[in-house]
Design a protein around this motif. Sequence first.
Motif, PDB file in Angstrom:
ATOM      1  N   ASP A 106      15.805  62.041   4.663  1.00 40.42           N
ATOM      2  CA  ASP A 106      15.097  62.830   3.663  1.00 40.42           C
ATOM      3  C   ASP A 106      15.021  64.304   4.044  1.00 40.42           C
ATOM      4  O   ASP A 106      14.751  65.154   3.194  1.00 40.42           O
ATOM      5  N   ILE A 107      15.241  64.622   5.324  1.00 41.56           N
ATOM      6  CA  ILE A 107      15.215  66.019   5.756  1.00 41.56           C
ATOM      7  C   ILE A 107      16.626  66.582   5.638  1.00 41.56           C
ATOM      8  O   ILE A 107      17.491  66.314   6.473  1.00 41.56           O
ATOM      9  N   GLN A 108      16.855  67.341   4.596  1.00 41.98           N
ATOM     10  CA  GLN A 108      18.182  67.902   4.336  1.00 41.98           C
ATOM     11  C   GLN A 108      18.393  69.239   5.047  1.00 41.98           C
ATOM     12  O   GLN A 108      19.494  69.526   5.517  1.00 41.98           O
ATOM     13  N   ILE A 109      17.356  70.056   5.100  1.00 38.84           N
ATOM     14  CA  ILE A 109      17.426  71.366   5.751  1.00 38.84           C
ATOM     15  C   ILE A 109      16.224  71.482   6.688  1.00 38.84           C
ATOM     16  O   ILE A 109      15.110  71.107   6.333  1.00 38.84           O
ATOM     17  N   TYR A 110      16.479  71.983   7.895  1.00 41.14           N
ATOM     18  CA  TYR A 110      15.389  72.115   8.868  1.00 41.14           C
ATOM     19  C   TYR A 110      15.522  73.439   9.604  1.00 41.14           C
ATOM     20  O   TYR A 110      16.614  73.825  10.028  1.00 41.14           O
ATOM     21  N   VAL A 111      14.403  74.148   9.727  1.00 38.96           N
ATOM     22  CA  VAL A 111      14.335  75.325  10.583  1.00 38.96           C
ATOM     23  C   VAL A 111      13.012  75.274  11.344  1.00 38.96           C
ATOM     24  O   VAL A 111      12.033  74.701  10.879  1.00 38.96           O
ATOM     25  N   GLY A 112      12.996  75.880  12.523  1.00 38.25           N
ATOM     26  CA  GLY A 112      11.749  75.986  13.274  1.00 38.25           C
ATOM     27  C   GLY A 112      11.861  75.468  14.692  1.00 38.25           C
ATOM     28  O   GLY A 112      12.615  74.537  14.967  1.00 38.25           O
ATOM     29  N   LEU A 113      11.069  76.066  15.567  1.00 38.25           N
ATOM     30  CA  LEU A 113      11.089  75.719  16.987  1.00 38.25           C
ATOM     31  C   LEU A 113      10.058  74.657  17.348  1.00 38.25           C
ATOM     32  O   LEU A 113      10.020  74.193  18.480  1.00 38.25           O
ATOM     33  N   SER A 114       9.230  74.241  16.394  1.00 39.81           N
ATOM     34  CA  SER A 114       8.093  73.383  16.737  1.00 39.81           C
ATOM     35  C   SER A 114       8.508  72.028  17.287  1.00 39.81           C
ATOM     36  O   SER A 114       7.836  71.473  18.163  1.00 39.81           O
ATOM     37  N   GLY A 115       9.612  71.451  16.782  1.00 40.70           N
ATOM     38  CA  GLY A 115      10.069  70.180  17.344  1.00 40.70           C
ATOM     39  C   GLY A 115      10.388  70.331  18.812  1.00 40.70           C
ATOM     40  O   GLY A 115       9.955  69.527  19.659  1.00 40.70           O
ATOM     41  N   TRP A 116      11.129  71.398  19.159  1.00 41.51           N
ATOM     42  CA  TRP A 116      11.468  71.623  20.569  1.00 41.51           C
ATOM     43  C   TRP A 116      10.227  71.976  21.390  1.00 41.51           C
ATOM     44  O   TRP A 116      10.128  71.595  22.559  1.00 41.51           O
ATOM     45  N   LEU A 117       9.263  72.684  20.792  1.00 42.45           N
ATOM     46  CA  LEU A 117       8.037  73.005  21.529  1.00 42.45           C
ATOM     47  C   LEU A 117       7.290  71.730  21.919  1.00 42.45           C
ATOM     48  O   LEU A 117       6.683  71.669  22.996  1.00 42.45           O
ATOM     49  N   HIS A 118       7.335  70.717  21.072  1.00 42.65           N
ATOM     50  CA  HIS A 118       6.743  69.430  21.451  1.00 42.65           C
ATOM     51  C   HIS A 118       7.489  68.818  22.630  1.00 42.65           C
ATOM     52  O   HIS A 118       6.883  68.188  23.501  1.00 42.65           O
ATOM     53  N   CYS A 119       8.798  69.008  22.656  1.00 44.62           N
ATOM     54  CA  CYS A 119       9.602  68.551  23.787  1.00 44.62           C
ATOM     55  C   CYS A 119       9.217  69.321  25.053  1.00 44.62           C
ATOM     56  O   CYS A 119       9.000  68.721  26.118  1.00 44.62           O
ATOM     57  N   PHE A 120       9.116  70.622  24.940  1.00 46.52           N
ATOM     58  CA  PHE A 120       8.830  71.492  26.081  1.00 46.52           C
ATOM     59  C   PHE A 120       7.481  71.174  26.701  1.00 46.52           C
ATOM     60  O   PHE A 120       7.354  71.042  27.926  1.00 46.52           O
ATOM     61  N   ILE A 121       6.441  71.040  25.877  1.00 47.81           N
ATOM     62  CA  ILE A 121       5.110  70.784  26.415  1.00 47.81           C
ATOM     63  C   ILE A 121       5.018  69.390  27.021  1.00 47.81           C
ATOM     64  O   ILE A 121       4.325  69.179  28.018  1.00 47.81           O
ATOM     65  N   THR A 122       5.758  68.436  26.465  1.00 48.10           N
ATOM     66  CA  THR A 122       5.723  67.073  26.999  1.00 48.10           C
ATOM     67  C   THR A 122       6.417  67.005  28.352  1.00 48.10           C
ATOM     68  O   THR A 122       5.918  66.357  29.287  1.00 48.10           O
ATOM     69  N   VAL A 123       7.566  67.669  28.485  1.00 49.47           N
ATOM     70  CA  VAL A 123       8.236  67.721  29.792  1.00 49.47           C
ATOM     71  C   VAL A 123       7.328  68.406  30.802  1.00 49.47           C
ATOM     72  O   VAL A 123       7.201  67.953  31.954  1.00 49.47           O
ATOM     73  N   GLY A 124       6.665  69.481  30.392  1.00 52.61           N
ATOM     74  CA  GLY A 124       5.727  70.156  31.294  1.00 52.61           C
ATOM     75  C   GLY A 124       4.601  69.248  31.743  1.00 52.61           C
ATOM     76  O   GLY A 124       4.205  69.258  32.912  1.00 52.61           O
ATOM     77  N   ALA A 125       4.078  68.444  30.817  1.00 49.59           N
ATOM     78  CA  ALA A 125       3.013  67.503  31.166  1.00 49.59           C
ATOM     79  C   ALA A 125       3.509  66.466  32.173  1.00 49.59           C
ATOM     80  O   ALA A 125       2.804  66.109  33.122  1.00 49.59           O
ATOM     81  N   LEU A 126       4.728  65.977  31.977  1.00 47.04           N
ATOM     82  CA  LEU A 126       5.306  65.012  32.908  1.00 47.04           C
ATOM     83  C   LEU A 126       5.486  65.619  34.295  1.00 47.04           C
ATOM     84  O   LEU A 126       5.262  64.956  35.320  1.00 47.04           O
ATOM     85  N   LEU A 127       5.882  66.898  34.337  1.00 45.30           N
ATOM     86  CA  LEU A 127       6.023  67.577  35.629  1.00 45.30           C
ATOM     87  C   LEU A 127       4.655  67.799  36.280  1.00 45.30           C
ATOM     88  O   LEU A 127       4.514  67.684  37.500  1.00 45.30           O
ATOM     89  N   ASP A 128       3.643  68.112  35.458  1.00 46.62           N
ATOM     90  CA  ASP A 128       2.273  68.204  35.991  1.00 46.62           C
ATOM     91  C   ASP A 128       1.870  66.886  36.649  1.00 46.62           C
ATOM     92  O   ASP A 128       1.316  66.862  37.755  1.00 46.62           O
ATOM     93  N   ILE A 129       2.142  65.794  35.956  1.00 50.58           N
ATOM     94  CA  ILE A 129       1.769  64.481  36.479  1.00 50.58           C
ATOM     95  C   ILE A 129       2.501  64.195  37.785  1.00 50.58           C
ATOM     96  O   ILE A 129       1.914  63.686  38.746  1.00 50.58           O
ATOM     97  N   LYS A 130       3.776  64.548  37.842  1.00 53.18           N
ATOM     98  CA  LYS A 130       4.541  64.360  39.079  1.00 53.18           C
ATOM     99  C   LYS A 130       3.900  65.116  40.242  1.00 53.18           C
ATOM    100  O   LYS A 130       3.852  64.625  41.373  1.00 53.18           O
ATOM    101  N   HIS A 131       3.385  66.314  39.946  1.00 54.86           N
ATOM    102  CA  HIS A 131       2.791  67.144  40.994  1.00 54.86           C
ATOM    103  C   HIS A 131       1.291  66.890  41.143  1.00 54.86           C
ATOM    104  O   HIS A 131       0.586  67.679  41.771  1.00 54.86           O
ATOM    105  N   LYS A 132       0.826  65.772  40.542  1.00 56.00           N
ATOM    106  CA  LYS A 132      -0.563  65.324  40.670  1.00 56.00           C
ATOM    107  C   LYS A 132      -1.568  66.350  40.132  1.00 56.00           C
ATOM    108  O   LYS A 132      -2.666  66.515  40.668  1.00 56.00           O
ATOM    109  N   ILE A 133      -1.173  67.032  39.059  1.00 53.98           N
ATOM    110  CA  ILE A 133      -2.081  67.928  38.346  1.00 53.98           C
ATOM    111  C   ILE A 133      -2.672  67.123  37.186  1.00 53.98           C
ATOM    112  O   ILE A 133      -1.966  66.749  36.257  1.00 53.98           O
ATOM    113  N   GLN A 134      -3.953  66.826  37.277  1.00 57.13           N
ATOM    114  CA  GLN A 134      -4.569  65.864  36.368  1.00 57.13           C
ATOM    115  C   GLN A 134      -4.544  66.302  34.909  1.00 57.13           C
ATOM    116  O   GLN A 134      -4.522  65.469  33.999  1.00 57.13           O
ATOM    117  N   SER A 135      -4.518  67.620  34.667  1.00 55.34           N
ATOM    118  CA  SER A 135      -4.485  68.084  33.286  1.00 55.34           C
ATOM    119  C   SER A 135      -3.206  67.660  32.575  1.00 55.34           C
ATOM    120  O   SER A 135      -3.152  67.640  31.338  1.00 55.34           O
TER     121      SER A 135
END
Length: 199
Positions: A106-135
């Motif tokens: 149903d999505i014929q045309i897409y623009v915007g960085l928000s999908g990737w920003l969700h990817c970026f913040i999630t990878v950052g959270a996983l790296l925080d967890i690896k480094h035992k940063i509780q946040s």
Amino acid sequence: MLMNFRAFSTFQYAMLAFALLLVLLHLLPDSIRAVLEYHRSQPEQIWRALTGHLLHSNHWHLVMNLGALLLMLMLHQLYYQLSSFALLLLSGCIGISLLLYLFSPDIQIYVGLSGWLHCFITVGALLDIKHKIQSGWLILLGVIAKVTYEQWQGPDPELAALIDANVAIDAHLYGVICAVLLGLMFVLSAKPAKSQVQQ
């Protein structure tokens, strides 16, 4: 007092250049932007899988995504060098576009960085967890709760009116899915966090 630009790292200069690129792309004529947007009907034009994420529907859309990018860099830039950031940007955008093509007809045309920003913040959270940063756990649970709510409730009509486009909540979900897959690679290869930004 003048800003000491010599205190900026190579990575920070690159992020300023990236932000400027997003602004310049937004100012392009519509005829050129049309060649760069993600179009489901033109999968053979593979550059659109990347460039569509770098365009925005209007200036509010751009400002919100630039603000989110700045916040995420403040939280997690210490984990990245320019090469690893570029790899995450490229692989995340292409992964999201592929999932859009396969599972969101149903999505014929897409623009915007928000999908990737969700990817970026999630990878950052996983790296925080690896480094035992509780946040990191709070960020990860918050992102999962957000995309789950969006899938259940649907897109926010007020936000859609503000950015003058439908909110592609599937892209947010696919960003998190890509982050889980890419995060395994980044978490396994990550170096110990340092107290200052890497050059």
